[in-house]
Enzyme design. Structure first.
Site, PDB file in Angstrom:
ATOM      1  N   HIS A 172       0.839  -1.196   0.000  1.00 24.64           N
ATOM      2  CA  HIS A 172       0.000   0.000   0.000  1.00 24.64           C
ATOM      3  C   HIS A 172       0.872   1.243   0.000  1.00 24.64           C
ATOM      4  CE1 HIS A 172       0.695  -1.095   4.233  1.00 24.64           C
ATOM      5  NE2 HIS A 172       0.515   0.180   4.546  1.00 24.64           N
ATOM      6  N   HIS A 174       0.950   5.360   0.914  1.00 21.85           N
ATOM      7  CA  HIS A 174       0.350   6.441   1.699  1.00 21.85           C
ATOM      8  C   HIS A 174       0.508   7.713   0.881  1.00 21.85           C
ATOM      9  CE1 HIS A 174       0.355   4.254   5.664  1.00 21.85           C
ATOM     10  NE2 HIS A 174       1.303   3.571   5.032  1.00 21.85           N
TER      11      HIS A 174
END
Length: 186
Positions: A172, A174
């Site tokens: 992932h 950010h």
């Protein structure tokens, strides 16, 4: 009612609520201040004490997550993709999902994830076959920045492994913005 909670959860919850009581902050090399005298400290020292406690909790969570990183078990992100856990979606297409972080570290803090892990639990596990999805994740980060009005200044962060405090082993990004970013980070 307490019998329905596993003992580990009770211990973890107890540790999480009492951890700050045992943290000390070195203000000068020759002085140590315990949290019992915290109310006498200037606010900057209080922030440092809180930061030390939060950092220790993040590091412990990252070590715990790393222990199960390659288990193949569904992650919290898999549950968000399946809509089992509600999220505030900012962007979605057939391969990528972007949603607001529940513990934002900036006025804009959005996570961008691939909808299919395909062995991509962290950037360090990327292979040539992942090139397309990696590009789509970065392009989605740009779209998120545009939608959130931070295109003129934002940061994309990828935590890789426990030393970088990765706590969910589903790659992932950010996307952070909405305030002045400092350098060096972390």
């Amino acid at each position: 009612m307490a019998a329905s909670i596993p003992p580990f959860s009770l211990l973890r919850n107890y540790a999480a609520t009492t951890a700050r009581a045992f943290v000390t902050v070195k203000v000068k090399p020759s002085y140590t201040i315990s949290s019992t005298t915290l109310h006498h400290l200037p606010s900057r020292s209080r922030r440092l004490q809180f930061y030390a406690s939060a950092t220790n909790n993040e590091e412990a969570a990252a070590r715990a997550a790393a222990a199960n990183a390659d288990s193949g078990a569904p992650t919290i992100f898999d549950r968000i993709i399946a809509k089992e856990i509600p999220s505030s979606i900012v962007y979605e297409d057939e391969k990528v999902l972007a949603f607001r972080d529940i513990d934002p570290q900036a006025p804009v803090h959005v996570l961008v994830i691939p909808k299919f892990r395909d062995g991509l639990t962290q950037l360090g596990k990327a292979e040539a076959r992942h090139g397309e999805i990696l590009g789509q994740l970065l392009y989605a980060a740009k779209i998120v920045a545009e939608k959130e009005g931070i295109l003129d200044g934002f940061r994309v962060v990828i935590n890789n492994g426990s030393d970088a405090c990765q706590s969910v082993y589903h790659l992932h990004l950010h996307v952070l913005g909405g305030r002045q970013m400092k350098w060096p980070p972390g």
